[in-house]
Design a protein around this motif. Structure first.
Motif, PDB file in Angstrom:
ATOM      1  N   ILE A  66       0.729  -0.939   0.193  1.00 49.20           N
ATOM      2  CA  ILE A  66      -0.511   0.004  -0.428  1.00 49.20           C
ATOM      3  C   ILE A  66       1.229   0.663   0.155  1.00 49.20           C
ATOM      4  N   GLY A  67       1.903   1.398   0.895  1.00 49.37           N
ATOM      5  CA  GLY A  67       2.881   2.384   0.901  1.00 49.37           C
ATOM      6  C   GLY A  67       3.551   2.532  -0.982  1.00 49.37           C
ATOM      7  N   ALA A  68       3.790   1.390  -1.705  1.00 46.62           N
ATOM      8  CA  ALA A  68       4.745   1.494  -2.691  1.00 46.62           C
ATOM      9  C   ALA A  68       3.534   2.118  -3.849  1.00 46.62           C
ATOM     10  N   ALA A  69       2.478   1.957  -3.212  1.00 45.91           N
ATOM     11  CA  ALA A  69       1.770   2.581  -4.256  1.00 45.91           C
ATOM     12  C   ALA A  69       1.281   3.917  -4.307  1.00 45.91           C
ATOM     13  N   PHE A  70       1.664   4.795  -3.669  1.00 45.96           N
ATOM     14  CA  PHE A  70       0.787   5.608  -3.117  1.00 45.96           C
ATOM     15  C   PHE A  70       2.361   7.362  -4.202  1.00 45.96           C
ATOM     16  N   PRO A  71       3.688   6.453  -4.166  1.00 51.59           N
ATOM     17  CA  PRO A  71       4.725   6.653  -5.577  1.00 51.59           C
ATOM     18  C   PRO A  71       3.960   6.613  -6.639  1.00 51.59           C
ATOM     19  N   ILE A  72       3.434   5.893  -6.554  1.00 51.85           N
ATOM     20  CA  ILE A  72       3.333   5.438  -8.294  1.00 51.85           C
ATOM     21  C   ILE A  72       1.899   5.718  -8.229  1.00 51.85           C
ATOM     22  N   VAL A  73       1.020   6.001  -7.644  1.00 59.40           N
ATOM     23  CA  VAL A  73       0.070   6.984  -8.164  1.00 59.40           C
ATOM     24  C   VAL A  73       0.440   8.253  -8.525  1.00 59.40           C
ATOM     25  N   LEU A 208      -3.405  11.035  -7.498  1.00 64.33           N
ATOM     26  CA  LEU A 208      -4.926  11.057  -8.585  1.00 64.33           C
ATOM     27  C   LEU A 208      -4.747  11.955  -9.914  1.00 64.33           C
ATOM     28  N   ALA A 209      -4.859  13.112  -9.629  1.00 56.00           N
ATOM     29  CA  ALA A 209      -5.568  14.349 -10.751  1.00 56.00           C
ATOM     30  C   ALA A 209      -3.388  14.442 -11.286  1.00 56.00           C
ATOM     31  N   LEU A 210      -2.573  14.391 -10.521  1.00 57.90           N
ATOM     32  CA  LEU A 210      -1.309  14.332 -10.316  1.00 57.90           C
ATOM     33  C   LEU A 210      -0.677  13.507 -11.324  1.00 57.90           C
ATOM     34  N   GLY A 211      -0.855  12.250 -10.903  1.00 64.16           N
ATOM     35  CA  GLY A 211      -0.402  11.626 -11.504  1.00 64.16           C
ATOM     36  C   GLY A 211      -0.837  11.631 -12.658  1.00 64.16           C
ATOM     37  N   ARG A 212      -2.607  11.326 -13.926  1.00 63.42           N
ATOM     38  CA  ARG A 212      -2.386  11.640 -14.356  1.00 63.42           C
ATOM     39  C   ARG A 212      -1.794  12.613 -14.953  1.00 63.42           C
ATOM     40  N   ASN A 213      -1.693  14.285 -14.945  1.00 68.52           N
ATOM     41  CA  ASN A 213      -0.832  15.174 -16.307  1.00 68.52           C
ATOM     42  C   ASN A 213      -1.153  16.293 -14.638  1.00 68.52           C
ATOM     43  N   PRO A 214       0.451  16.503 -14.361  1.00 71.91           N
ATOM     44  CA  PRO A 214       0.811  17.176 -13.180  1.00 71.91           C
ATOM     45  C   PRO A 214       0.565  18.756 -13.704  1.00 71.91           C
ATOM     46  N   GLY A 279       0.985   6.405 -13.180  1.00 74.17           N
ATOM     47  CA  GLY A 279       0.654   7.265 -12.664  1.00 74.17           C
ATOM     48  C   GLY A 279      -1.028   7.712 -12.858  1.00 74.17           C
ATOM     49  N   GLY A 280      -1.599   7.820 -11.766  1.00 70.07           N
ATOM     50  CA  GLY A 280      -3.036   7.903 -12.265  1.00 70.07           C
ATOM     51  C   GLY A 280      -4.150   7.736 -11.620  1.00 70.07           C
ATOM     52  N   GLU A 281      -3.265   6.289 -11.399  1.00 70.81           N
ATOM     53  CA  GLU A 281      -4.488   5.026 -10.854  1.00 70.81           C
ATOM     54  C   GLU A 281      -4.485   3.743  -9.962  1.00 70.81           C
ATOM     55  N   GLY A 282      -5.152   3.502  -9.401  1.00 65.63           N
ATOM     56  CA  GLY A 282      -4.900   2.810  -8.171  1.00 65.63           C
ATOM     57  C   GLY A 282      -5.611   2.495  -7.167  1.00 65.63           C
TER      58      GLY A 282
ATOM     59  N   LEU B 334      -8.536  34.817  -9.746  1.00 65.18           N
ATOM     60  CA  LEU B 334      -8.637  34.679 -11.048  1.00 65.18           C
ATOM     61  C   LEU B 334      -8.536  33.236 -11.286  1.00 65.18           C
ATOM     62  N   ALA B 335      -8.711  32.821 -12.539  1.00 66.57           N
ATOM     63  CA  ALA B 335      -8.832  31.754 -13.561  1.00 66.57           C
ATOM     64  C   ALA B 335      -7.748  31.846 -14.873  1.00 66.57           C
ATOM     65  N   LEU B 336      -7.996  31.230 -15.196  1.00 67.73           N
ATOM     66  CA  LEU B 336      -6.593  30.352 -16.093  1.00 67.73           C
ATOM     67  C   LEU B 336      -6.944  29.493 -17.039  1.00 67.73           C
ATOM     68  N   VAL B 337      -7.418  29.819 -18.499  1.00 75.81           N
ATOM     69  CA  VAL B 337      -7.784  28.962 -19.506  1.00 75.81           C
ATOM     70  C   VAL B 337      -6.575  28.846 -20.333  1.00 75.81           C
ATOM     71  N   PRO B 338      -5.374  27.373 -20.408  1.00 76.45           N
ATOM     72  CA  PRO B 338      -4.322  27.789 -20.599  1.00 76.45           C
ATOM     73  C   PRO B 338      -4.468  27.294 -22.312  1.00 76.45           C
ATOM     74  N   GLU B 339      -2.908  27.427 -22.531  1.00 76.13           N
ATOM     75  CA  GLU B 339      -2.945  26.903 -24.066  1.00 76.13           C
ATOM     76  C   GLU B 339      -3.062  26.101 -24.472  1.00 76.13           C
ATOM     77  N   ASP B 340      -2.205  25.353 -24.358  1.00 78.02           N
ATOM     78  CA  ASP B 340      -2.491  24.148 -24.545  1.00 78.02           C
ATOM     79  C   ASP B 340      -3.349  22.894 -23.601  1.00 78.02           C
ATOM     80  N   ARG B 341      -4.875  22.751 -24.033  1.00 81.84           N
ATOM     81  CA  ARG B 341      -5.538  22.415 -22.769  1.00 81.84           C
ATOM     82  C   ARG B 341      -5.204  21.210 -22.656  1.00 81.84           C
ATOM     83  N   LYS B 342      -4.589  19.818 -23.728  1.00 86.20           N
ATOM     84  CA  LYS B 342      -4.396  18.476 -23.598  1.00 86.20           C
ATOM     85  C   LYS B 342      -3.472  18.667 -22.504  1.00 86.20           C
ATOM     86  N   LEU B 343      -1.782  19.419 -22.067  1.00 90.24           N
ATOM     87  CA  LEU B 343      -1.160  19.666 -21.573  1.00 90.24           C
ATOM     88  C   LEU B 343      -1.162  20.011 -20.521  1.00 90.24           C
TER      89      LEU B 343
END
Lengths: 350, 508
Positions: A66-73, A208-214, A279-282, B334-343
């Motif tokens: 379970i611990g290992a899962a957090f960084p992986i997420v 989870l969100a930052l694992g998907r797309n920081p 990332g992002g899943e777990g 404030l709110a920002l809708v960024p240029e590259d929505r996928k990234l």
């Protein structure tokens, strides 16, 4: 496709609730298959003693999994788990021998473990070092320090501190003939807390969100650095909890070998349980099941008389098959999405 | 008219998608043929079939009188059809020459060693033909976008391409680089090369193309000869209907009161020498114009706390603010809708609900736990309000169209009820139809009292939406044009550095 009223949209629909359970069901199916085959081929499998043993080992590895899962997420990794276990396990007996009461001694080593996680997190977020590198260095450093502290001598608790050892060896209650090991209760508590954190809390969702797309998480106002640091703190803290329990369980800690490879078992349990290294899943339940599958495989190898030299090969093979199955399912889902998109497009134009 | 490359009844199916449903195309030597269509109309798939990246399921292609069925891009290129990708596919760590010869390196006799001298010579020759001002030894990572494109085109020339496919070639070019590219296209045409030109920018097509094929939903929607080629005709064929002229504001708001956002001598780390003063009042739509690299994105990011300001200050409702990150900026309204929505915008694998709630999770939480009912409600409300076309709030955003994805990012921030909305390229990659919906939405929001500061490279968009256009050049404000005096020419003169002018001034 059109929108009905907002009120209708807000209703949770069943299919979305079930989505994400696929992986957990998959690993659960694997677990059942191993149990059934092993049980059918060797009835000793269902003996109370064997089940207790499997449960005990599952609990210990489940906690560090379970611990290992957090960084992986967070799309990171922690390779230092085994060495944190060794460091905590070697520090505890000398502390107790120096006269520190059991409770405070445990708290001190757990704080030490959490502190190491904090250092990992700070190096990764503030300095921008790669998680792999930071925790690989941790793996080497803590092992070395652990061996130095006790001069490579085996340490243990002897016959004293039986009260404390109950944490690992106790059997607080029984279900039928089965005496439930105490670590299973620790695992239960850890798993419930972790599942609530990851599945229901704001910080868990941020993780989870930052694992998907920081980048997207940062732009959306998620405190990305603090959440990342927390993931490494949780991981090391649970490695510390595991270290205490492992030490109390074996009662003889060899600093050079204690916890060797355990980070890989923990990561394997997490991955088998449905955590994506992207990332992002777990799912915490998945990780617990993943740890159980790993322990059951070892148990089967012993009970079925398979040469023990094959241990690693079998575990590795099962992991690989799991990864392949996961990828196949993912591609099927992608094809289905593409079909949905096409349908949406044709409906838009008509 | 002779035909060099042609396609008849091309069909390409993906799982569940008919990307091409029987498309025809002809292109002759010394001709610039444009390919036009909305996102998802099938342009890219058609190009990929011609260039060997995909194989059609049905239909036939001919090239120079023979059957054309390339199995790969290398196969197509050796035959004489070269594709210049939209996102340039160059190995940045290698030199221009190494990229030009990649996969076709001259050998030293029988040995598996690259004949560097021969390679350099070949590359130098190709670079000279495309009018490059840099040599073959330059590392690609040091080149600007326009120069990298020249390397790609030189690569095609080096392969003796007789058909050159340019996919959105100007999307990352400055206007000067674009002008140079146009010259090159004219020159290629004079050299009897066939150019297939794909672009969203209709003005470019009007300027370059000898004729145009319009695609819609994987079908031929029409063909326009040079004489028939007008913006209206192309748009009508692309969308399959007439569009209202986009010039007018549909909802006129009234900017009122004291500025809600003020920049005082704000200096971003990207342009340490340029201090920006700017004000936005409630109900006002202010457009940031400028060429690529003029510092619009950097300015918005500095305001939103994504970049530390070098000096100067951001004031919100008169109060000076110091944002350590987007989190602080969001807390200040404030709110920002960024240029590259996928990234920068979306969690592509997650659903509409998770994406919409992301910026306001902690505001709608109870004892640290996500309030799931509130989360669903806020997602449903924004879907409803913005008209996001989705099967439900759990639909994965990856499967939404560009316009609907953009609405999800906008909805995320509207859920935070901001006082100031910053938008970077509000309609990049958004279809013509959905674009109009976003314009109406922004106008309505402004009429309700929101202050909007948006950066745009699309001149029509700027002139349509902005109450005021603030023009940047090298990070500096070179002028501010009120709506009444903002014209394309006026904006372009300021954007190219045509002198500093006072507020509300016009160009002569």
């Amino acid at each position: 496709m059109t929108n009905s009223s907002g009120a209708n949209l807000a209703q949770p629909d069943v299919s979305s609730r079930l989505a994400g359970w696929g992986k957990v069901l998959g690993i659960f199916g694997l677990l059942v298959a191993i149990v059934v085959t092993t049980g059918a081929m060797n009835p000793r499998f269902f003996g109370a003693e064997n089940l207790e043993n499997v449960l005990q080992r599952t609990a210990l590895f489940g906690i560090i999994g379970i611990g290992a899962a957090f960084p992986i997420v967070t799309a990171g990794i922690d390779l230092s788990i085994g060495s944190v276990i060794a460091l905590v396990a070697t520090c505890l007996p000398p502390l107790l021998d120096a006269g520190v009461p059991a409770g405070p001694a445990v708290i001190v080593v757990l704080l030490l473990a959490a502190g190491l996680g904090l250092i990992h997190g700070l190096l990764i977020t503030r300095l921008g070092l790669q998680p792999f590198v930071v925790t690989l260095c941790g793996l080497l450093v803590y092992r070395g320090v652990a061996r130095y502290i006790v001069d490579d001598q085996t340490v243990g608790f002897g016959d004293s501190y039986d009260g404390l050892r109950t944490l690992a060896t106790g059997r607080p209650f029984s279900i039928g003939a089965l005496d439930v090991p105490a670590p299973a209760l620790v695992l239960l508590a850890v798993a419930v807390l972790a599942a609530i954190f990851l599945g229901r809390s704001v910080w868990g969702r941020w993780m989870l969100a930052l694992g998907r797309n920081p980048t997207a998480a940062r732009y959306a106002g998620v405190p990305v650095e603090r959440v990342t640091i927390l993931a490494y703190v949780i991981c090391s803290l649970l490695a510390g909890v595991g270290g205490v329990l492992f030490a109390l369980d074996v009662n003889s800690v060899q600093p050079a070998s204690m916890g060797n490879f355990y980070e890989l078992y923990a990561i394997a349990a997490a991955v088998l349980g449905g955590c994506s290294l992207r990332g992002g899943e777990g799912s915490i339940l998945g990780v617990v099941l993943g740890a159980a599958v790993m322990r059951l495989l070892y148990n089967s190898i012993v009970l079925l008389g398979i040469p023990s030299q094959l241990e690693f090969a079998i575990v590795g093979g099962v992991l690989l098959l799991g990864a392949i199955a996961d990828e196949v399912v993912r591609r099927l889902a992608e094809a289905r999405r593409a079909r949905e998109r096409a349908r949406a497009r044709t409906e838009r134009t008509t | 008219m002779t035909t060099r490359l042609s396609a008849r009844g091309l069909v390409r199916r993906f799982p569940g998608v008919l990307a091409l449903g029987g498309v025809d195309l002809d292109a002759g030597p010394g001709e610039v043929v444009a390919l036009v269509g909305e996102n998802g109309a099938g342009k890219s798939t058609l190009l990929k079939c011609l260039a060997g990246l995909e194989q059609p399921d049905e239909g036939s292609m001919t090239y120079e009188g023979g059957v054309w069925a390339p199995r790969s891009t290398a196969d197509a290129a050796s035959g004489g059809v070269a594709l210049v990708h939209q996102e340039l596919c160059l190995a940045e760590n290698l030199s221009a020459a190494e990229n030009i010869g990649l996969g076709r390196e001259p050998r030293r006799g029988w040995m598996p060693l690259v004949d560097r001298d021969a390679l350099r010579e070949r590359a130098a020759h190709a670079l000279e033909r495309v009018g490059a001002t840099f040599g073959p030894d330059v590392k690609v990572e040091t080149l600007a976008a326009g120069q990298r494109q020249l390397v790609e085109i030189a690569k095609g020339i080096d392969q003796d391409a007789r058909v050159l496919i340019l996919d959105e070639p100007t999307s990352s070019l400055t206007s000067r680089e674009t002008a140079r590219l146009f010259e090159l296209v004219h020159q290629l045409r004079a050299d009897d090369i066939t150019v297939l030109y794909v672009s969203h920018r209709l003005t470019e097509i009007l300027e370059l193309a000898d004729r145009a094929f319009v695609l819609r939903d994987g079908q031929n929607a029409g063909h326009l000869t040079r004489d028939e080629l007008t913006r209206d005709a192309m748009v009508r064929m692309m969308v399959g209907r007439d569009l209202a002229p986009p010039a007018a504001r549909a909802v006129a708001g009234e900017a009122a009161g004291a500025p809600v956002l003020e920049l005082k001598g704000l200096v971003s780390d990207a342009f340490p020498a340029a201090a920006v003063d700017l004000q936005v009042r409630p109900g006002e739509l202010v457009g940031l114009a400028g060429l690529v690299g003029a510092g619009r994105t950097e300015l918005l990011e500095t305001v939103f706390g994504l970049r530390p300001p070098v000096s100067g200050e951001v004031r919100v409702e008169g109060q000076p603010k110091r944002f350590k990150g987007p989190r602080d900026a969001a807390a200040a309204g404030l709110a920002l809708v960024p240029e590259d929505r996928k990234l920068q915008g979306l969690l592509l694998e997650e659903g509409v609900r998770v994406n919409t709630a992301l910026a306001t999770l902690d505001r709608r939480s109870r004892r640290g736990l996500v309030d799931r009912a509130a989360e669903r409600n806020v997602a449903a409300l924004q879907v409803d309000r913005l008209g996001v076309r989705t099967s439900g709030i759990e639909q994965v955003v990856q499967t939404l169209s560009g316009g609907n994805q953009q609405k999800v990012v906008v909805g995320r921030w509207l859920a935070a009820e901001p006082a100031i909305l910053l938008m970077d390229e509000p309609t990049r990659g958004v279809d013509v139809g959905a674009r109009e919906e976003l314009y109406l939405l922004l106008e309505r929001l402004a009429a309700e009292g929101l202050a909007v500061l948006f950066a745009s490279s699309d001149m029509e968009e700027l002139l349509r939406l902005a109450d005021r256009v603030v023009v940047l050049h090298d990070g500096q404000v070179t002028g501010t044009l009120d709506r009444s005096v903002a014209t394309e020419e006026a904006v372009m003169e300021l954007a190219t550095g045509g002198g500093l002018r006072a507020e509300g001034s016009t160009t002569t």
